[in-house]
Write a protein that holds these residues in place. Structure first.
Motif, short mmCIF file in Angstrom:
data_model
loop_
_atom_site.label_atom_id
_atom_site.label_comp_id
_atom_site.label_asym_id
_atom_site.label_seq_id
_atom_site.Cartn_x
_atom_site.Cartn_y
_atom_site.Cartn_z
N ASP A 74 0.82 -1.23 0.00
CA ASP A 74 0.00 0.00 0.00
C ASP A 74 0.85 1.26 0.00
N VAL A 75 1.97 1.20 -0.73
CA VAL A 75 2.87 2.36 -0.80
C VAL A 75 3.12 2.74 -2.25
N THR A 76 3.80 3.85 -2.43
CA THR A 76 4.14 4.32 -3.77
C THR A 76 5.23 3.44 -4.38
N PRO A 77 5.37 3.48 -5.70
CA PRO A 77 6.47 2.73 -6.33
C PRO A 77 7.83 3.09 -5.76
N VAL A 98 20.10 -18.69 -0.46
CA VAL A 98 18.80 -18.30 0.11
C VAL A 98 17.69 -18.64 -0.88
N HIS A 99 16.65 -19.31 -0.38
CA HIS A 99 15.45 -19.63 -1.15
C HIS A 99 14.31 -18.79 -0.59
N ASN A 100 13.82 -17.83 -1.37
CA ASN A 100 12.83 -16.87 -0.88
C ASN A 100 11.41 -17.27 -1.26
N LEU A 101 10.48 -16.95 -0.36
CA LEU A 101 9.05 -17.08 -0.61
C LEU A 101 8.42 -15.69 -0.66
N VAL A 102 7.28 -15.59 -1.30
CA VAL A 102 6.56 -14.33 -1.36
C VAL A 102 5.55 -14.28 -0.22
N GLY A 103 5.48 -13.12 0.45
CA GLY A 103 4.49 -12.89 1.50
C GLY A 103 3.51 -11.81 1.08
N ASN A 104 2.48 -11.61 1.88
CA ASN A 104 1.44 -10.65 1.53
C ASN A 104 1.95 -9.21 1.52
N HIS A 105 3.01 -8.91 2.29
CA HIS A 105 3.56 -7.57 2.27
C HIS A 105 4.56 -7.36 1.13
N ASP A 106 4.85 -8.42 0.40
CA ASP A 106 5.79 -8.33 -0.73
C ASP A 106 5.09 -8.07 -2.06
N VAL A 107 3.75 -8.12 -2.08
CA VAL A 107 3.02 -7.86 -3.32
C VAL A 107 2.85 -6.35 -3.48
N PHE A 108 2.97 -5.89 -4.68
CA PHE A 108 3.08 -4.45 -4.94
C PHE A 108 1.76 -3.83 -5.41
N GLY A 109 1.38 -2.73 -4.73
CA GLY A 109 0.33 -1.87 -5.24
C GLY A 109 -1.08 -2.38 -5.12
N SER A 111 -3.13 -2.32 -2.63
CA SER A 111 -3.97 -1.44 -1.84
C SER A 111 -4.28 -0.18 -2.63
N THR A 112 -5.48 0.37 -2.43
CA THR A 112 -5.86 1.61 -3.13
C THR A 112 -4.99 2.78 -2.69
N LYS A 156 -9.73 -8.37 -5.10
CA LYS A 156 -10.12 -6.96 -5.07
C LYS A 156 -10.78 -6.60 -3.74
N GLU A 157 -11.51 -7.56 -3.17
CA GLU A 157 -12.29 -7.28 -1.97
C GLU A 157 -11.42 -7.13 -0.73
N LYS A 158 -10.51 -8.07 -0.51
CA LYS A 158 -9.71 -8.10 0.71
C LYS A 158 -8.25 -7.72 0.51
N GLY A 159 -7.85 -7.52 -0.74
CA GLY A 159 -6.43 -7.31 -1.01
C GLY A 159 -5.73 -8.64 -1.25
N TYR A 160 -5.92 -9.57 -0.30
CA TYR A 160 -5.39 -10.93 -0.46
C TYR A 160 -6.12 -11.86 0.49
N ILE A 161 -6.08 -13.14 0.16
CA ILE A 161 -6.47 -14.20 1.07
C ILE A 161 -5.40 -15.29 0.97
N GLY A 162 -5.46 -16.25 1.89
CA GLY A 162 -4.56 -17.38 1.79
C GLY A 162 -5.15 -18.43 0.87
N ARG A 163 -4.46 -18.72 -0.21
CA ARG A 163 -4.95 -19.71 -1.17
C ARG A 163 -3.83 -20.09 -2.13
#
Length: 294
Positions: A74-77, A98-109, A111-112, A156-163
């Protein structure tokens, strides 16, 4: 015994010994998750402290379980690139792969608040894939197989869910089809497949943002295999739930309570896993970070 029979038997015995040796060989690796690196709250300093402690343990490799940065959602580029730059620079001090995983705070943009549209090529997981790497994959180490999953499903509704999304489920089907049933298997995911967290916080019913909503489908695919452990993050607590011979291990958070001290009594730290004789032992390791007084 003729020459051909001798080489056939010798080869078979050699393969059996090699396989046995691979399965029984001991090794150590680190599972660290939820670093939430940012310029504020001494987070960069804390992550460096953690990584130096990890280096001192000399693991074979590291699994970084998602939420590398705080925050890209939810931040600017400019800010998103700033925190990813900070992660990249800090991660250079790690000695092991290092083997990295993606988390919900790692997805970009997503949030409105970010004012980023889905037309941006870096939107969602595009920035993570460009800056960090694949969002799901597998690798092998000393006879063990590791599968890294992307458990963050953008809505779109929640930003993300676990799935675990449909394309990934198809990939997982093919990946498991090429996996021997007796090969020891460890799965890593950011959002937990199995957790008691919802009970710990006295919250009734499942939360779509706290657990993988199609976890039963994923586990139904995994149970026929030699599943030894599932490594998880997201909740910032230490937890080990054992079910059906599998340990569901949540390795706390490097950032604790988002760099403001302990999270529900769980200090800043990471998991250390030792594999020996087909078994997985897990312990939680702290590294001495002290947050500013509230």
């Amino acid at each position: 015994m003729n020459r051909r029979e001798f080489f056939t038997v010798s080869t078979a015995l050699g393969l059996a010994a090699s396989t046995l040796g691979a399965k029984s060989e001991s090794f150590k690796f680190v599972h660290l998750t939820d670093t939430h690196i940012e310029p504020e709250l001494h987070a960069g300093e804390g992550v460096r402290m953690c990584f130096n402690r990890v280096n001192s343990l000399k693991p074979d490799f590291i699994i970084s379980g998602g939420d590398l940065v705080f925050d890209a959602a939810d931040v600017t580029p400019r800010r998103a690139n700033e925190v990813f730059d900070l992660w990249a620079e800090t991660a250079k001090i790690l000695h092991a792969p290092v083997h990295n995983l993606v988390g919900n705070h790692d997805v970009f943009g997503v949030s409105t608040k970010s004012n980023v549209t889905s037309a941006d090529p870096k939107y969602g997981k595009g920035m993570f894939e460009d800056r960090i790497g694949k969002r799901y994959y597998s690798f092998s180490h000393k006879g063990w197989k590791f599968i890294a999953l992307d458990s963050v499903f953008i809505t779109k509704e929640k930003g993300y869910i676990g799935r675990i999304d449909d394309d990934q489920m198809t990939w997982l089907t093919h990946e498991l089809a090429s996996t021997p049933k007796d090969q020891p298997l460890i799965v890593a995911t950011h959002i937990p497949l199995v957790t008691g967290f919802l009970q710990y916080i006295a919250q009734r019913g499942p939360s779509e943002t706290m657990i993988v909503t199609n976890a039963n489908e994923v586990l139904d695919m995994l149970w026929p295999y030699n599943l030894k452990a599932v490594l998880q993050g997201h909740t910032h607590i230490r937890e080990n739930v054992t079910y059906n011979g599998c340990q569901f291990i949540t390795s706390g958070a490097v950032c604790g309570n988002w760099w403001k001290g302990k999270r529900m009594g769980h200090p800043e730290g990471f998991g250390v896993l030792t594999v020996h004789n087909g078994n997985v032992d897990w312990r939680y390791e702290t590294y001495g970070f002290h947050a500013d007084p509230a």
